[in-house]
Design an enzyme around this catalytic site. Structure first.
Site, PDB file in Angstrom:
ATOM      1  N   SER A  85      -9.296  38.115  58.573  1.00 45.53           N
ATOM      2  CA  SER A  85      -8.695  38.998  60.275  1.00 45.53           C
ATOM      3  C   SER A  85     -10.491  39.821  60.306  1.00 45.53           C
ATOM      4  O   SER A  85     -10.942  40.557  59.848  1.00 45.53           O
ATOM      5  CB  SER A  85      -8.122  40.037  59.241  1.00 45.53           C
ATOM      6  OG  SER A  85      -7.858  40.893  59.955  1.00 45.53           O
ATOM      7  N   GLU A 134      -8.863  40.038  48.588  1.00 46.71           N
ATOM      8  CA  GLU A 134      -8.138  41.427  47.981  1.00 46.71           C
ATOM      9  C   GLU A 134      -6.886  41.523  48.865  1.00 46.71           C
ATOM     10  O   GLU A 134      -6.117  42.273  48.443  1.00 46.71           O
ATOM     11  CB  GLU A 134      -8.834  42.646  47.924  1.00 46.71           C
ATOM     12  CG  GLU A 134      -9.079  42.891  49.391  1.00 46.71           C
ATOM     13  CD  GLU A 134     -10.137  42.028  49.766  1.00 46.71           C
ATOM     14  OE1 GLU A 134     -10.063  43.163  51.567  1.00 46.71           O
ATOM     15  OE2 GLU A 134     -10.497  41.313  50.053  1.00 46.71           O
ATOM     16  N   ARG A 153       0.014  47.188  63.790  1.00 45.88           N
ATOM     17  CA  ARG A 153      -0.726  48.309  63.910  1.00 45.88           C
ATOM     18  C   ARG A 153      -0.983  48.399  65.594  1.00 45.88           C
ATOM     19  O   ARG A 153      -1.082  48.787  66.398  1.00 45.88           O
ATOM     20  CB  ARG A 153      -1.462  48.396  63.085  1.00 45.88           C
ATOM     21  CG  ARG A 153      -2.784  49.721  63.173  1.00 45.88           C
ATOM     22  CD  ARG A 153      -3.915  49.506  62.755  1.00 45.88           C
ATOM     23  NE  ARG A 153      -4.622  48.422  62.703  1.00 45.88           N
ATOM     24  CZ  ARG A 153      -5.394  47.566  62.226  1.00 45.88           C
ATOM     25  NH1 ARG A 153      -5.859  48.205  61.130  1.00 45.88           N
ATOM     26  NH2 ARG A 153      -6.244  46.806  62.470  1.00 45.88           N
ATOM     27  N   LYS A 164      -9.495  37.795  67.866  1.00 48.08           N
ATOM     28  CA  LYS A 164      -9.246  38.523  66.825  1.00 48.08           C
ATOM     29  C   LYS A 164      -8.854  36.465  66.211  1.00 48.08           C
ATOM     30  O   LYS A 164      -7.581  36.721  65.835  1.00 48.08           O
ATOM     31  CB  LYS A 164      -8.661  39.245  66.452  1.00 48.08           C
ATOM     32  CG  LYS A 164      -8.872  40.065  64.895  1.00 48.08           C
ATOM     33  CD  LYS A 164      -7.585  40.779  64.646  1.00 48.08           C
ATOM     34  CE  LYS A 164      -8.005  41.868  63.003  1.00 48.08           C
ATOM     35  NZ  LYS A 164      -6.953  42.792  63.239  1.00 48.08           N
ATOM     36  N   HIS A 205     -10.078  37.685  53.399  1.00 47.18           N
ATOM     37  CA  HIS A 205      -9.989  38.853  52.237  1.00 47.18           C
ATOM     38  C   HIS A 205      -9.054  38.357  51.740  1.00 47.18           C
ATOM     39  O   HIS A 205      -7.799  38.491  50.981  1.00 47.18           O
ATOM     40  CB  HIS A 205      -9.402  39.784  53.586  1.00 47.18           C
ATOM     41  CG  HIS A 205     -10.186  40.559  53.523  1.00 47.18           C
ATOM     42  ND1 HIS A 205     -11.374  41.837  53.785  1.00 47.18           N
ATOM     43  CD2 HIS A 205     -10.343  40.636  55.613  1.00 47.18           C
ATOM     44  CE1 HIS A 205     -11.286  42.420  54.865  1.00 47.18           C
ATOM     45  NE2 HIS A 205     -11.319  41.686  55.857  1.00 47.18           N
ATOM     46  N   CYS A 209     -15.608  39.597  53.940  1.00 47.24           N
ATOM     47  CA  CYS A 209     -15.789  40.317  55.655  1.00 47.24           C
ATOM     48  C   CYS A 209     -16.965  40.401  56.067  1.00 47.24           C
ATOM     49  O   CYS A 209     -17.919  39.797  56.147  1.00 47.24           O
ATOM     50  CB  CYS A 209     -14.018  41.046  55.721  1.00 47.24           C
ATOM     51  SG  CYS A 209     -13.264  40.130  57.683  1.00 47.24           S
TER      52      CYS A 209
END
Length: 314
Positions: free
Chosen positions: A192, A237, A249, A163, A235, A142
């Protein structure tokens, strides 16, 4: 085969509950084999969560992997105790005289900053430059992928209006490639980030090859022609709940984020999140470890000093 981790690392209990084979340093000391040595530069705020995600992937391979955790500085972390950092993480000064089979550099919540404005940018550049002589293969994730492409190949990213968050469909290269062995023609992966690299610019660079891309999310897997540097723009992972956790969040912080694309059932955040990338993520890391680390690294890591492993085999 197991991934070897420090005694008492919190991730061990989580991974063992998932039947992922991990081995303590004490037990591994009695193993008479040559494990792969992988260094992880963890730039994410929640260190323990990211450790667990990466160790989950590294532990799902037939190779024994010894993992060292690296921090970018010794300042206190907002999300991880100083005791944890001092116990399990090393400073660059402690590892820079060593050689490693692999290095993973994680993403970082720095997507809206120019690279030169990042407080530790000079240190990041130093570690990337060091890796080109001391590591067989580097996996950039990323934000780190954008940083690596910028520093090593002078490619510039473009900031997005909002985003890019969600799970996107990607298409692999039709050319046979070891890194893509076992991949379906199309597969999903989470993103992300606040920026992206221009696919055309990457394809025009003589030292780079695009192995997978998405119509919506752009370039995803990019490999250097010498096989030393692997750039993954998303990502693989991430666990199932990570995008949801980030979305909630951001809501709590009043940022008014868009709902992650193709992630919640019916794109409704009140419904279940759907994970569609775990098998691809495991395969990607397994192929990287096998074909670009294990198959290329010298048995004696000291042979790497002063030259690349490919030069040493010629």
């Amino acid at each position: 085969m197991p991934v070897r981790i420090p005694d008492n690392l919190p991730a061990a209990e989580i991974l063992e509950s998932e039947n992922i084979f991990v081995m303590s340093e004490t037990r591994a000391a009695n193993q008479d084999i040559r494990p792969m040595r992988v260094l992880v530069l963890n730039l994410m705020p929640n260190k323990i969560e990211t450790e667990t995600q990466l160790l989950r992937l590294l532990g799902n391979t037939p190779l024994q992997v010894d993992v060292d955790l690296l921090r970018i500085h010794d300042k206190a972390s907002k999300h991880t105790s100083i005791d944890h950092m001092n116990t399990f993480y090393r400073d660059f000064e402690a590892v820079k005289s060593k050689n490693y089979d692999g290095l993973i550099i994680t993403g970082a919540p720095l997507g809206q900053l120019d690279f030169e404005d990042v407080v530790y940018w000079e240190h990041i550049k130093e570690i990337i430059d060091w890796s080109q002589q001391h590591v067989t293969s580097v996996l950039f994730l990323c934000w780190a992928a954008h940083a690596g492409l910028f520093h090593l190949y002078d490619l510039h990213r473009k900031l997005l209006d909002e985003k890019r968050s969600g799970v996107f469909c990607h298409r692999r290269s039709t050319k046979p490639h070891p890194l893509l062995r076992g991949f379906d023609d199309e597969f999903f992966a989470p993103h992300s980030r606040f920026a992206e690299m221009n696919v055309a610019d990457i394809k025009q660079h003589p030292d780079l090859e695009v192995l997978a891309e998405s119509e919506q999310a752009g370039a995803y897997i990019v490999l250097s022609r010498n096989s030393r540097n692997l750039f993954v723009m998303g990502h693989p992972e991430y666990q199932k709940s990570t995008l949801k956790d980030e979305y909630l969040r951001d809501l709590e912080q009043g940022l008014e984020p868009s709902v992650p694309t193709h992630y919640f059932r019916n794109d409704d955040p009140s419904q279940e999140a759907i994970a569609r990338w775990h098998s691809h993520g495991s395969l990607l890391v397994s192929n990287w470890l096998n074909y670009y680390v294990y198959q290329l690294t010298p048995y004696d890591l000291s042979d790497m000093s002063g030259r690349t492993p490919w030069e040493s085999k010629s």
